[in-house]
Design an enzyme around this catalytic site. Structure first.
Site, short mmCIF file in Angstrom:
data_model
loop_
_atom_site.label_atom_id
_atom_site.label_comp_id
_atom_site.label_asym_id
_atom_site.label_seq_id
_atom_site.Cartn_x
_atom_site.Cartn_y
_atom_site.Cartn_z
N LYS B 106 -4.56 -8.76 -4.69
CA LYS B 106 -5.07 -8.12 -5.91
C LYS B 106 -4.52 -8.77 -7.17
CE LYS B 106 -1.39 -5.34 -4.79
NZ LYS B 106 -0.94 -4.89 -3.49
N GLU B 130 -11.91 -6.82 0.70
CA GLU B 130 -11.90 -5.37 0.92
C GLU B 130 -10.47 -4.81 0.91
OE1 GLU B 130 -14.95 -3.19 1.62
OE2 GLU B 130 -13.26 -2.14 0.74
N ILE B 137 -9.72 1.70 3.00
CA ILE B 137 -10.93 2.42 2.59
C ILE B 137 -12.06 1.45 2.27
CG2 ILE B 137 -11.87 4.15 1.02
CD1 ILE B 137 -9.01 4.93 0.30
N ASP B 202 0.47 -2.60 -10.36
CA ASP B 202 -0.33 -2.73 -9.13
C ASP B 202 -1.70 -2.07 -9.34
OD1 ASP B 202 -0.48 -2.99 -6.00
OD2 ASP B 202 -0.94 -0.90 -6.43
N LYS B 206 -5.83 -3.58 -9.65
CA LYS B 206 -6.92 -2.99 -8.86
C LYS B 206 -8.01 -2.43 -9.78
CE LYS B 206 -3.81 -1.93 -5.03
NZ LYS B 206 -2.89 -0.91 -4.47
#
Lengths: 437, 437
Positions: B106, B130, B137, B202, B206
């Site tokens: 990420k 993904e 998820i 973080d 995302k």
């Protein structure tokens, strides 16, 4: 962009078809940017071509009553008619002609899905059906693609909005089923003939589709054990509430490892009301919403939640499939087909292992508790707990509630038959399967 | 099957890489059936090639310390190293060589995603990620494909398990942040240096990845306004609890329609703690779980829930991407690329509209309430409700809690600055943004 347009034929111009046409017309530039070519509706099947349909934004000459001719002249055929015929013949013809097909037809897929998937693969085209299960919720593509490297072990879903609306309302108001059903009908949540929903047949077809995908095995609607909600009383719902539970109609598909001579895993697929702990994520699903819980070996627990029906939500799923198929037409490829390589046996419902809650009304006489308890023990059904309700002194009756450990459906059925015939047992008031309690 | 194998190179042999190798080896027949060709690991990058790695089931000669050589000899390069370099150079080289790339990185995608997506498209290969957001998820593929015919208007996500674990624990136990952080570290939910998690970095990366996908616009980590959880006190959490709310660290991406001369929609992306009604679906997300709420024009509200981290859950997402890329290699195609055609402007945080809860401690003197209220009004910030806490007679101080209507961040900031300088105002105890209240 001067790329050749991707042509679309709409079979069905109801509320979903109208929403699909409206979006493709109104947001044509967005669709062109996302697909890499214009997406153009070249025909829409209607019953009466003379009716005013200006709200769709489509030119009048797009509307036609000639279904056979229509499926021959589009890259993508979108089937929104429902029912098995003529939908099946038209989809078959479209696939054979090399068109990609998008459908929302769960009844057809539950019955003839395997043949149609096979046909699509043979002709190297897409057959997509995100809208067939749980409406707007992206579920088919995640199961087919995102989880393609994992092993699904269980699917547990609220996939029928009508019955969830009814059960949620009964839970919140204490009303009985008939009254809530009438209200659901007046609000448009239930149809005039509610059989397909309340008897579980709608969920049954969806369970077959989900199980096929999840376990790479052909499962048809007729393979799915099905019980509806019509046997549920206001008292069942209240008793569940007192126990910190809620009753939901669930579609359940499980991969079961079997010991013994037969060996190898099997698949168990069923639809029936379930007693669910109020702390379970599915217990909080309100009104006509849908949600599907998926358990896998690596990912653990996943949940997908959203609207299961309605014109715009269903159109969202159909449009996603149209873009998917259109991108493939542009790049000259097609997506992943269905795989049925695992070819697992479908287990009879009698073999399914569940925990049960059984309520029994008995005459309050010495020895009756022992006899009822023995009836469980004789079938090897282990009792986890027993609770005795308040005695109704006026009629000398007592209510006993038993919660069992996991037991086979067949052993429980025999137990219940035996209990019904016992002296001093007035009735078996309810038998419910439990999950997550 | 005699089809040529699809070759895979693993960059990184930590807990995720080991799980990916184990599954590909142990379930080789399943992967072959799902892909249509064998999937074979031809190399795995390690720091020390002599270490015993028999648990992966891979032959010892697969392990190598030569990263540059490795990316040249596989159809699919799986990058699990993290960090920007050498990951970026290796992925670039792989894409230029015509390999498909699967990554969980990420940080790299938040910074250099747009260039890498572009490069993948130029070379006609897949770049899938993904696992980069919300672990197991399925979220990237649903956003990119299932919702490709819809219009996403808002994404609201719990995408960092560490901070959710901390806030959930504070909510349930009343403990303070430092104690819970220490516990999270001892349980392995937080790293020795927890900065990236607790400062929100973080979640920031995302949020950039999700916003890019949702709005077809290039959003980088540096475009995302970011506030962490270190300023939250046990008292903030308790006050939220008293008000029927919970505090969560959310990644929020919104498409905002703007009136006036500038016109046209813009994108607002931010990470910060949010006061959330306990009835909101995201409020029930416990421990280190992740969940993402998506609002779209047609589908309405959708939610995706599951495990956001851990070796096996992350491996599930990586393996799904490997199958996806491998199927495309077999059929000679590739999946949908990233589109950034919408190219919407990123709006400054000052323009974002939110509702606020502001707690102020004041000396209990006549006129103070009027002065504080006027400070809101002077900036056009409309007050929805005001609640006065129990007076502490011993020190003559009172606590006022204001809930505002939607107001621009900049107007609220000016209001808070003004209030701080007012006579009889002791302190502004907390300022929190609210959602779904």
């Amino acid at each position: 962009m001067t790329t050749k347009p991707i042509t679309v034929a709409l079979l069905g111009s109801g509320v979903v078809g109208t929403a699909v046409a409206r979006e493709l017309t109104r947001n044509a530039a967005d669709f062109e940017a996302r697909v890499g070519a214009p997406v153009q509706i070249v025909g829409a099947l209607v019953r009466d071509a003379s009716k005013d349909r200006s709200e769709t934004g489509l030119p009048a000459d797009v509307f036609t009553t000639d279904a056979e001719g229509l499926v021959e002249r589009a890259d993508i055929v979108v089937e929104l008619m429902g029912g098995t015929e003529p939908a099946k013949s038209l989809i078959t013809k479209a696939l054979e002609n090399g068109a990609s097909v998008v459908t929302a037809n769960k009844a057809l897929l539950g019955e003839a899905g395997p043949e149609l998937y096979q046909l699509a693969m043979e002709h190297g085209v897409d057959l997509s059906y995100e809208a067939a299960v749980a409406g707007a919720i992206p579920l088919i593509r995640p199961l087919r693609e995102s989880l393609a490297g994992d092993e699904v072990t269980k699917v547990l879903g609220i996939v029928n909005g009508t019955t969830n609306f009814i059960l949620d309302k009964m839970d919140r108001t204490g009303a009985n089923l008939e009254d809530v059903l009438a209200e659901a009908q007046s609000l448009g949540y239930a149809e005039a003939d509610p059989t397909a929903d309340v008897e579980g047949h709608d969920a049954q077809a969806k369970a077959a589709i989900l199980a096929s995908l999840a376990f790479h095995t052909r499962v048809r609607t007729s393979d799915v054990h099905c019980e509806g909600i019509m046997g549920l009383t206001a008292e069942d719902i209240k008793a569940a509430r007192r126990a910190g539970c809620v009753i939901k109609l669930l579609a359940i598909a499980e991969k079961v490892e079997r010991d013994g001579a037969d060996g190898g895993p099997g698949v168990n697929v069923r639809v029936h009301p379930v007693l669910l702990a109020r702390s379970h994520p599915l217990a909080t699903v309100r009104e006509a919403f849908n949600a599907v819980f998926v358990e896998t070996k690596l990912a653990g627990e996943l949940m997908f939640y959203g609207r299961g029906a309605g014109g715009d939500p269903t159109a969202s799923a159909v449009l996603g499939d149209i873009v998917h198929a259109a991108r493939h037409r542009v790049s000259g490829s097609h997506g992943a087909g269905e795989s049925a390589y695992a070819n697992l046996p479908i287990l009879p419902i009698g073999e399914s292992l569940t925990r049960y809650v059984v309520r029994v009304e008995v005459a309050d006489e010495p020895g009756v508790l022992g006899r009822v308890t023995s009836a469980f023990g004789d079938q090897g059904v282990s009792i986890e707990s027993m609770r005795q309700g308040v005695r109704r002194s006026e009629d000398g009756l007592a209510s006993l509630t038993f919660m069992t450990h996991e037991a086979p459906e067949s052993a429980l059925a025999t137990t219940v038959d035996t209990i019904k015939k016992l002296p001093d047992v007035t009735s078996v008031t309810s038998v419910l399967r439990a999950e997550g309690i």
